[in-house]
Design a protein around this motif. Structure first.
Motif, PDB file in Angstrom:
ATOM      1  N   THR A 135      28.820  34.696  13.784  1.00 16.34           N
ATOM      2  CA  THR A 135      29.338  35.647  12.802  1.00 16.34           C
ATOM      3  C   THR A 135      28.930  35.189  11.414  1.00 16.34           C
ATOM      4  O   THR A 135      29.065  34.012  11.074  1.00 16.34           O
ATOM      5  CB  THR A 135      30.866  35.753  12.905  1.00 16.34           C
ATOM      6  N   VAL A 136      28.433  36.127  10.624  1.00 14.49           N
ATOM      7  CA  VAL A 136      27.930  35.813   9.286  1.00 14.49           C
ATOM      8  C   VAL A 136      28.695  36.635   8.256  1.00 14.49           C
ATOM      9  O   VAL A 136      28.820  37.856   8.392  1.00 14.49           O
ATOM     10  CB  VAL A 136      26.423  36.134   9.171  1.00 14.49           C
ATOM     11  N   LEU A 137      29.216  35.966   7.227  1.00  9.70           N
ATOM     12  CA  LEU A 137      29.785  36.664   6.072  1.00  9.70           C
ATOM     13  C   LEU A 137      28.649  36.861   5.078  1.00  9.70           C
ATOM     14  O   LEU A 137      27.985  35.886   4.698  1.00  9.70           O
ATOM     15  CB  LEU A 137      30.908  35.845   5.436  1.00  9.70           C
ATOM     16  N   SER A 138      28.420  38.104   4.671  1.00  7.43           N
ATOM     17  CA  SER A 138      27.193  38.381   3.939  1.00  7.43           C
ATOM     18  C   SER A 138      27.375  39.406   2.834  1.00  7.43           C
ATOM     19  O   SER A 138      28.149  40.357   2.955  1.00  7.43           O
ATOM     20  CB  SER A 138      26.125  38.889   4.918  1.00  7.43           C
ATOM     21  N   GLY A 139      26.603  39.205   1.760  1.00  2.00           N
ATOM     22  CA  GLY A 139      26.428  40.208   0.730  1.00  2.00           C
ATOM     23  C   GLY A 139      25.117  40.930   0.966  1.00  2.00           C
ATOM     24  O   GLY A 139      24.695  41.099   2.121  1.00  2.00           O
ATOM     25  N   ASP A 160      31.302  31.199  17.961  1.00  2.00           N
ATOM     26  CA  ASP A 160      30.954  29.797  18.191  1.00  2.00           C
ATOM     27  C   ASP A 160      30.516  29.144  16.887  1.00  2.00           C
ATOM     28  O   ASP A 160      30.663  27.941  16.705  1.00  2.00           O
ATOM     29  CB  ASP A 160      29.825  29.710  19.229  1.00  2.00           C
ATOM     30  N   VAL A 161      29.968  29.961  15.992  1.00  2.00           N
ATOM     31  CA  VAL A 161      29.543  29.499  14.666  1.00  2.00           C
ATOM     32  C   VAL A 161      29.840  30.597  13.663  1.00  2.00           C
ATOM     33  O   VAL A 161      29.591  31.773  13.937  1.00  2.00           O
ATOM     34  CB  VAL A 161      28.033  29.179  14.619  1.00  2.00           C
ATOM     35  N   VAL A 162      30.386  30.227  12.511  1.00  2.00           N
ATOM     36  CA  VAL A 162      30.548  31.152  11.395  1.00  2.00           C
ATOM     37  C   VAL A 162      29.637  30.671  10.271  1.00  2.00           C
ATOM     38  O   VAL A 162      29.703  29.492   9.877  1.00  2.00           O
ATOM     39  CB  VAL A 162      32.007  31.223  10.909  1.00  2.00           C
ATOM     40  N   THR A 170      40.905  28.914   9.909  1.00  2.46           N
ATOM     41  CA  THR A 170      41.548  28.477  11.153  1.00  2.46           C
ATOM     42  C   THR A 170      40.711  28.697  12.405  1.00  2.46           C
ATOM     43  O   THR A 170      41.143  28.325  13.497  1.00  2.46           O
ATOM     44  CB  THR A 170      42.900  29.211  11.341  1.00  2.46           C
ATOM     45  N   THR A 171      39.519  29.294  12.284  1.00  5.29           N
ATOM     46  CA  THR A 171      38.696  29.513  13.464  1.00  5.29           C
ATOM     47  C   THR A 171      38.329  28.191  14.131  1.00  5.29           C
ATOM     48  O   THR A 171      38.182  27.155  13.465  1.00  5.29           O
ATOM     49  CB  THR A 171      37.414  30.289  13.110  1.00  5.29           C
ATOM     50  N   ASP A 172      38.139  28.225  15.434  1.00  5.15           N
ATOM     51  CA  ASP A 172      37.693  27.035  16.163  1.00  5.15           C
ATOM     52  C   ASP A 172      36.209  26.772  15.945  1.00  5.15           C
ATOM     53  O   ASP A 172      35.713  25.692  16.269  1.00  5.15           O
ATOM     54  CB  ASP A 172      37.965  27.200  17.662  1.00  5.15           C
ATOM     55  N   ALA A 173      35.505  27.753  15.418  1.00  7.16           N
ATOM     56  CA  ALA A 173      34.071  27.610  15.177  1.00  7.16           C
ATOM     57  C   ALA A 173      33.810  26.695  13.990  1.00  7.16           C
ATOM     58  O   ALA A 173      34.647  26.548  13.095  1.00  7.16           O
ATOM     59  CB  ALA A 173      33.455  28.976  14.905  1.00  7.16           C
TER      60      ALA A 173
END
Length: 318
Positions: A4-8, A192-194, A220-223
Motif C-alpha cells: 500500500t502506497v500513500l501518494s500525491g 505487508d509493506v506500507v 499501528t499497522t503490522d507492516a
C-alpha cells in the motif's frame, strides 16, 4: 504480497509506475494499492477536478504528457479557450479537452450520488493500471493557504502564483468531519509493506494523514512503513514543496522531512527512510532518532531508475 502506497501527484505517480514495473518482474501476483491525496481537489466551472488521482491514473495508463509532467498526451485546449472567451472559470488554470472528458464523467457520476471512491474505480477501469486507486476520503476536503490578508485556494496559490506569495499556514477545510474512503484503512492494516511516496509532505501526504483514522492506521499497522524523501541535496525534486515546508517551520532537507514524519517508535509513522546518495551524511542522525535510514539514488530519470528505487524501498522494508 500486499503493498500500500500513500501518494500525491506527479512524484507519487512516477514512483508508483516504477513500483508496478518492479513487482511485475520480481514479485508476480503482488497487489498494489495507492491511497491518493484529494486535498488539491476542487469544483471549477461545474466540474469536480481531482489533480492527483488523474495524474496517477494517466501516468499508469501511459496517457500522461511526460514533457509537461501533467495532463493527457496529445491534448488540445479549445474548450478552455472558449471558457476564457466567456469569462468563466480561472483563465490561468487550463484544462485540456481530453482531461475535461474525465472531469465531466466524474462530475456526472458524483451528481448521480456515487461516492468518489466508486467513481474513481469506474473511471480507472478504462485502463489496465495494475494499481488499485483509492481516494483518501469520499468527503470534500480542500486545501486553503493562509496568506497575509486572508486565504487562497491551494490551486490559486500553487498554479497562479507558483507559491511566490508567502504562506503562513495551510487549512484543510472539512478534514475534521471527514472519514477514510472505503478500503483505505483495510489496505493499510492488511498490507505487508506500507510505502510513503516522494510526494509533498505537507499538502499531499500531510493531508492524507490528517483524515481521522489514517495516521493511527499507519502508526499501528503490522507492516513495515518505509518512506522515500522528496528532497535531494537540499532541494525539492519537483514543484514548490520547499515553500510548504518553510510555512510549517521544517527545513528543506531529507533529514528534516524524515524527522518531521518521525519514528513509529516515538509516535511518528516511519520505520525506514530512503535518502539520496548525496544525503548520506544524514543517515546517522536519522538512525539516532529511531529511523532506519538508507542512502540510495533517488532520481527517477526513466522507468529503470524508478523501478530500482521501488526495489530499494521494498528491500528496506525487509
Amino acid at each position: 504480497m500486499k503493498i500500500t502506497v500513500l501518494s500525491g501527484g506527479v512524484g507519487g505517480a512516477r514512483f508508483l509506475r516504477g513500483l508496478r514495473e518492479h513487482v511485475r518482474s520480481a514479485i508476480p501476483g503482488a497487489e498494489l494499492t495507492a491511497v491518493v491525496n484529494t486535498g488539491d481537489d476542487m469544483w471549477l466551472t461545474g466540474l469536480r477536478i481531482a489533480p492527483d488521482l488523474d495524474s496517477i491514473m494517466y501516468t499508469l495508463a501511459g496517457e500522461n504528457d511526460e514533457a509537461r509532467g501533467w495532463g493527457r498526451v496529445g491534448e488540445t485546449e479549445r474548450v478552455s479557450g472558449e471558457l476564457r472567451a466567456y469569462g468563466v472559470g480561472w483563465p490561468w488554470f487550463t484544462l485540456g479537452d481530453l482531461d475535461i472528458g474525465t472531469h465531466i464523467t466524474r462530475s456526472h457520476l458524483l451528481r448521480e450520488g456515487q461516492p468518489l471512491s466508486a467513481v474513481t474505480e469506474r473511471i480507472a477501469s478504462r485502463w489496465p493500471l495494475g494499481v488499485r486507486l483509492i481516494p483518501a476520503t469520499d468527503d470534500e476536503v480542500e486545501t486553503f493557504v493562509t496568506v497575509e490578508g486572508g486565504e487562497l485556494h491551494f490551486q490559486e496559490w500553487w498554479t497562479r502564483h507558483r507559491a511566490a506569495v508567502p504562506a503562513l499556514g495551510f487549512v484543510q477545510r472539512g478534514v475534521e468531519a471527514s472519514a477514510p474512503a472505503p478500503g483505505v484503512l483495510e489496505a493499510i492494516a492488511s498490507a505487508d509493506v506500507v510505502l510513503i511516496a516522494p510526494s509533498n509532505p505537507v499538502v499531499s501526504i500531510g493531508t492524507i494523514l490528517g483524515i481521522p483514522g489514517i495516521r493511527d492506521a499507519v502508526a499501528t499497522t503490522d507492516a513495515r512503513v518505509v518512506g522515500v524523501s522528496p528532497v535531494i541535496a537540499g532541494a525539492v525534486v519537483r514543484g514548490m514543496a520547499d515553500a510548504c515546508l518553510t510555512a510549517i517551520g521544517v527545513e528543506t532537507s531529507a533529514e528534516a522531512v524524515g524527522l518531521h514524519y518521525g519514528s513509529r517508535a516515538s509516535g511518528g509513522i516511519l520505520d525506514a527512510w530512503l535518502v539520496d546518495s548525496s544525503d548520506a551524511a544524514s543517515v546517522v542522525a536519522l538512525a539516532d532518532a529511531g529511523i532506519a535510514a538508507r542512502a540510495v539514488p533517488l532520481w527517477m530519470r526513466d522507468p529503470a531508475t524508478s523501478a530500482q528505487l521501488a526495489a530499494d524501498a521494498l528491500a528496506s522494508a525487509r
